[in-house]
Scaffold this motif. Structure first.
Motif, PDB file in Angstrom:
ATOM      1  N   ASP A  10      -0.372  54.182  -7.958  1.00 48.67           N
ATOM      2  CA  ASP A  10      -0.466  54.648  -9.481  1.00 48.67           C
ATOM      3  C   ASP A  10      -1.528  53.942 -10.135  1.00 48.67           C
ATOM      4  O   ASP A  10      -2.100  54.200 -11.269  1.00 48.67           O
ATOM      5  CB  ASP A  10       0.830  54.277 -10.198  1.00 48.67           C
ATOM      6  CG  ASP A  10       1.189  52.840 -10.263  1.00 48.67           C
ATOM      7  OD1 ASP A  10       0.768  51.826  -9.330  1.00 48.67           O
ATOM      8  OD2 ASP A  10       1.869  52.428 -11.228  1.00 48.67           O
ATOM      9  N   GLN A  11      -2.374  52.813  -9.255  1.00 50.16           N
ATOM     10  CA  GLN A  11      -3.513  52.364  -9.947  1.00 50.16           C
ATOM     11  C   GLN A  11      -4.868  53.098  -9.547  1.00 50.16           C
ATOM     12  O   GLN A  11      -5.047  53.073  -8.316  1.00 50.16           O
ATOM     13  CB  GLN A  11      -3.473  50.784  -9.678  1.00 50.16           C
ATOM     14  CG  GLN A  11      -2.448  50.040 -10.254  1.00 50.16           C
ATOM     15  CD  GLN A  11      -2.221  48.635  -9.775  1.00 50.16           C
ATOM     16  OE1 GLN A  11      -3.518  47.909 -10.288  1.00 50.16           O
ATOM     17  NE2 GLN A  11      -1.287  47.896  -9.208  1.00 50.16           N
ATOM     18  N   ALA A  12      -5.420  53.708 -10.294  1.00 50.37           N
ATOM     19  CA  ALA A  12      -6.698  54.423 -10.212  1.00 50.37           C
ATOM     20  C   ALA A  12      -7.633  53.544  -9.473  1.00 50.37           C
ATOM     21  O   ALA A  12      -8.628  54.166  -8.544  1.00 50.37           O
ATOM     22  CB  ALA A  12      -7.115  55.234 -11.351  1.00 50.37           C
ATOM     23  N   LEU A  13      -7.822  52.409  -9.905  1.00 46.29           N
ATOM     24  CA  LEU A  13      -8.911  51.314  -9.647  1.00 46.29           C
ATOM     25  C   LEU A  13      -8.565  51.265  -7.904  1.00 46.29           C
ATOM     26  O   LEU A  13      -9.713  51.278  -7.229  1.00 46.29           O
ATOM     27  CB  LEU A  13      -8.738  50.285 -10.355  1.00 46.29           C
ATOM     28  CG  LEU A  13     -10.025  48.962  -9.923  1.00 46.29           C
ATOM     29  CD1 LEU A  13     -11.303  49.919 -10.351  1.00 46.29           C
ATOM     30  CD2 LEU A  13      -9.895  47.972 -10.927  1.00 46.29           C
ATOM     31  N   ASP A  36       1.874  59.170  -7.925  1.00 47.83           N
ATOM     32  CA  ASP A  36       3.228  58.674  -7.664  1.00 47.83           C
ATOM     33  C   ASP A  36       3.628  59.261  -6.376  1.00 47.83           C
ATOM     34  O   ASP A  36       3.128  60.335  -5.952  1.00 47.83           O
ATOM     35  CB  ASP A  36       4.075  59.353  -9.035  1.00 47.83           C
ATOM     36  CG  ASP A  36       4.047  60.746  -9.301  1.00 47.83           C
ATOM     37  OD1 ASP A  36       4.099  61.516  -8.249  1.00 47.83           O
ATOM     38  OD2 ASP A  36       3.695  61.157 -10.266  1.00 47.83           O
ATOM     39  N   GLY A  37       5.228  58.992  -6.156  1.00 50.17           N
ATOM     40  CA  GLY A  37       5.850  59.668  -4.979  1.00 50.17           C
ATOM     41  C   GLY A  37       6.067  61.149  -4.954  1.00 50.17           C
ATOM     42  O   GLY A  37       5.704  61.616  -3.811  1.00 50.17           O
ATOM     43  N   ALA A  38       6.120  61.683  -5.747  1.00 50.59           N
ATOM     44  CA  ALA A  38       6.385  63.214  -5.967  1.00 50.59           C
ATOM     45  C   ALA A  38       5.133  63.916  -5.626  1.00 50.59           C
ATOM     46  O   ALA A  38       5.138  64.704  -4.512  1.00 50.59           O
ATOM     47  CB  ALA A  38       6.971  63.465  -7.432  1.00 50.59           C
ATOM     48  N   MET A  54       0.681  54.209   1.173  1.00 48.31           N
ATOM     49  CA  MET A  54       1.761  54.411   0.260  1.00 48.31           C
ATOM     50  C   MET A  54       2.214  53.069  -0.558  1.00 48.31           C
ATOM     51  O   MET A  54       2.917  52.071   0.113  1.00 48.31           O
ATOM     52  CB  MET A  54       3.170  55.111   1.015  1.00 48.31           C
ATOM     53  CG  MET A  54       4.377  55.455  -0.167  1.00 48.31           C
ATOM     54  SD  MET A  54       3.961  56.865  -1.102  1.00 48.31           S
ATOM     55  CE  MET A  54       4.436  58.022   0.233  1.00 48.31           C
ATOM     56  N   ASP A  55       2.032  52.993  -1.851  1.00 42.87           N
ATOM     57  CA  ASP A  55       2.503  51.904  -2.591  1.00 42.87           C
ATOM     58  C   ASP A  55       3.986  52.120  -3.000  1.00 42.87           C
ATOM     59  O   ASP A  55       4.636  53.406  -2.742  1.00 42.87           O
ATOM     60  CB  ASP A  55       1.725  51.838  -3.858  1.00 42.87           C
ATOM     61  CG  ASP A  55       2.079  50.782  -4.898  1.00 42.87           C
ATOM     62  OD1 ASP A  55       2.409  49.548  -4.224  1.00 42.87           O
ATOM     63  OD2 ASP A  55       1.892  50.753  -5.927  1.00 42.87           O
ATOM     64  N   ILE A  56       4.659  51.010  -2.914  1.00 38.73           N
ATOM     65  CA  ILE A  56       6.276  51.025  -3.245  1.00 38.73           C
ATOM     66  C   ILE A  56       6.198  51.581  -4.783  1.00 38.73           C
ATOM     67  O   ILE A  56       6.963  52.308  -4.942  1.00 38.73           O
ATOM     68  CB  ILE A  56       6.886  49.985  -2.863  1.00 38.73           C
ATOM     69  CG1 ILE A  56       7.012  49.970  -1.165  1.00 38.73           C
ATOM     70  CG2 ILE A  56       8.438  49.928  -3.129  1.00 38.73           C
ATOM     71  CD1 ILE A  56       7.597  48.875  -0.515  1.00 38.73           C
ATOM     72  N   ARG A  57       5.908  50.601  -5.723  1.00 35.81           N
ATOM     73  CA  ARG A  57       6.321  50.768  -6.967  1.00 35.81           C
ATOM     74  C   ARG A  57       5.465  51.584  -7.699  1.00 35.81           C
ATOM     75  O   ARG A  57       4.307  51.239  -7.968  1.00 35.81           O
ATOM     76  CB  ARG A  57       6.033  49.195  -7.462  1.00 35.81           C
ATOM     77  CG  ARG A  57       7.386  48.403  -7.056  1.00 35.81           C
ATOM     78  CD  ARG A  57       7.315  46.986  -7.570  1.00 35.81           C
ATOM     79  NE  ARG A  57       8.400  46.163  -7.347  1.00 35.81           N
ATOM     80  CZ  ARG A  57       8.789  44.963  -7.657  1.00 35.81           C
ATOM     81  NH1 ARG A  57       7.977  44.501  -8.357  1.00 35.81           N
ATOM     82  NH2 ARG A  57       9.841  44.245  -7.215  1.00 35.81           N
ATOM     83  N   MET A  58       5.805  52.978  -7.838  1.00 36.49           N
ATOM     84  CA  MET A  58       5.115  53.776  -8.617  1.00 36.49           C
ATOM     85  C   MET A  58       6.190  54.488  -9.694  1.00 36.49           C
ATOM     86  O   MET A  58       7.334  54.299  -9.494  1.00 36.49           O
ATOM     87  CB  MET A  58       4.530  54.808  -7.774  1.00 36.49           C
ATOM     88  CG  MET A  58       3.636  54.280  -6.817  1.00 36.49           C
ATOM     89  SD  MET A  58       2.594  55.644  -5.803  1.00 36.49           S
ATOM     90  CE  MET A  58       4.198  56.027  -4.600  1.00 36.49           C
ATOM     91  N   THR A  85       2.050  46.772   0.077  1.00 36.73           N
ATOM     92  CA  THR A  85       2.626  46.264  -0.737  1.00 36.73           C
ATOM     93  C   THR A  85       2.336  44.483  -1.141  1.00 36.73           C
ATOM     94  O   THR A  85       1.597  44.114  -0.099  1.00 36.73           O
ATOM     95  CB  THR A  85       4.321  46.224  -0.450  1.00 36.73           C
ATOM     96  OG1 THR A  85       4.979  45.635  -1.387  1.00 36.73           O
ATOM     97  CG2 THR A  85       4.476  45.542   0.941  1.00 36.73           C
ATOM     98  N   THR A  86       3.004  44.233  -1.833  1.00 33.13           N
ATOM     99  CA  THR A  86       2.741  42.590  -1.768  1.00 33.13           C
ATOM    100  C   THR A  86       4.121  42.026  -1.257  1.00 33.13           C
ATOM    101  O   THR A  86       5.113  42.640  -1.126  1.00 33.13           O
ATOM    102  CB  THR A  86       2.853  42.113  -3.311  1.00 33.13           C
ATOM    103  OG1 THR A  86       4.076  42.525  -3.974  1.00 33.13           O
ATOM    104  CG2 THR A  86       1.628  42.569  -4.069  1.00 33.13           C
ATOM    105  N   PHE A  87       4.014  40.756  -0.670  1.00 31.27           N
ATOM    106  CA  PHE A  87       5.113  40.218  -0.048  1.00 31.27           C
ATOM    107  C   PHE A  87       6.283  39.761  -0.874  1.00 31.27           C
ATOM    108  O   PHE A  87       7.007  39.379  -0.247  1.00 31.27           O
ATOM    109  CB  PHE A  87       4.759  39.285   0.885  1.00 31.27           C
ATOM    110  CG  PHE A  87       3.701  39.613   2.076  1.00 31.27           C
ATOM    111  CD1 PHE A  87       2.773  38.853   2.439  1.00 31.27           C
ATOM    112  CD2 PHE A  87       4.415  40.975   2.924  1.00 31.27           C
ATOM    113  CE1 PHE A  87       2.039  39.200   3.631  1.00 31.27           C
ATOM    114  CE2 PHE A  87       3.503  41.175   3.572  1.00 31.27           C
ATOM    115  CZ  PHE A  87       2.244  40.509   4.036  1.00 31.27           C
ATOM    116  N   GLU A  88       6.200  40.223  -2.234  1.00 29.62           N
ATOM    117  CA  GLU A  88       7.468  39.843  -3.092  1.00 29.62           C
ATOM    118  C   GLU A  88       8.497  40.858  -2.968  1.00 29.62           C
ATOM    119  O   GLU A  88       9.605  40.641  -3.449  1.00 29.62           O
ATOM    120  CB  GLU A  88       6.911  39.644  -4.672  1.00 29.62           C
ATOM    121  CG  GLU A  88       6.139  38.424  -4.877  1.00 29.62           C
ATOM    122  CD  GLU A  88       4.682  38.408  -4.514  1.00 29.62           C
ATOM    123  OE1 GLU A  88       4.185  39.394  -3.949  1.00 29.62           O
ATOM    124  OE2 GLU A  88       4.182  37.198  -4.652  1.00 29.62           O
TER     125      GLU A  88
END
Length: 227
Positions: A10-13, A36-38, A54-58, A85-88
């Motif tokens: 979701d981050q264009a940069l 986004d996922g869709a 794939m990013d998880i949080r979108m 992802t980040t490891f958090e």
């Protein structure tokens, strides 16, 4: 052969940075970007990429749900999803692997690691970021309270269909070892190991090595270790 890559973040940069990196490689090209996922699922069906980063949080449909949809679509069986992802959010990483992702990689990884991960996933040998994977999957499966909607109880029964050698190889795969390392440990050829891995994936319904790792822990063949 050019590896076709779909970017979902979701981050264009970040997408721009990943595009520059991927397109700079002679054997890769970005075929689409999703915010986004869709949208990622729609573009995966449209472009049939080899690998989805794939990013998880979108917003809306997140990466976890999108991974499920892509993995469940028979027409996208050849598409490999690599979670960035980040490891958090390791708990989500494990759930993504169960849902069909081929592996995961931290967003803080070096560019060379990301490019290598794409090539590994595209080649179907996906057990990504092995140093992190060895401990993380075991730790979070150990913390899991038990079966959930992601798990397939029949997998434990399917273990009975494996030969003794296939079970031995599966244990080694779950330890994060490569085919060459397994071959040395079991004193067989790498080709023989690859054959056993492929047969185990077929019998257990696994898409790739990352799925074999999760199955090995979930079925109880390998016991998680918490350090």
């Amino acid at each position: 052969m050019t590896i076709r890559v779909l970017l979902a973040d979701d981050q264009a940069l970040l997408r721009s940075a990943f595009r520059v990196l991927v397109d700079s490689e002679p054997d890769m090209e970005v075929v689409g970007e999703a915010s986004d996922g869709a949208q990622a699922v729609l573009l995966a069906r449209e472009h049939r990429p080899d690998v989805v980063l794939m990013d998880i949080r979108m917003p809306g449909t997140d990466g976890l749900a999108a991974t499920r949809l892509i993995s469940a679509d028979p027409e996208l069986a050849a598409v490999r999803v690599v979670i960035l992802t980040t490891f958090e959010v390791d708990d989500y990483v494990v759930r993504s692997l169960r849902a069909g992702a081929s592996g995961f990689l931290g967003k803080g990884s070096e560019p060379e690691e990301l490019l290598s991960a794409i090539r590994i996933a595209a080649g179907g040998e996906a057990l990504l970021s092995p140093v992190a994977t060895k401990g993380l999957i075991a730790r979070f499966l150990a913390q899991d309270g038990g079966p959930d909607e992601d798990q397939d109880p029949a997998r434990s029964q399917r273990l009975a269909s494996l030969t003794v050698r296939e079970r031995e190889v599966l244990v080694q795969v779950a330890g994060g070892h490569s085919n060459d390392e397994i071959a040395e440990r079991l004193e067989v050829s790498p080709l023989t190991v690859k054959t056993h891995v492929n047969r185990a994936m077929g019998k257990l319904g696994a898409r790739d090595r990352a799925q074999l790792v999760v199955i090995a822990y979930e079925s109880g063949l390998v016991r998680p270790r918490v350090e």
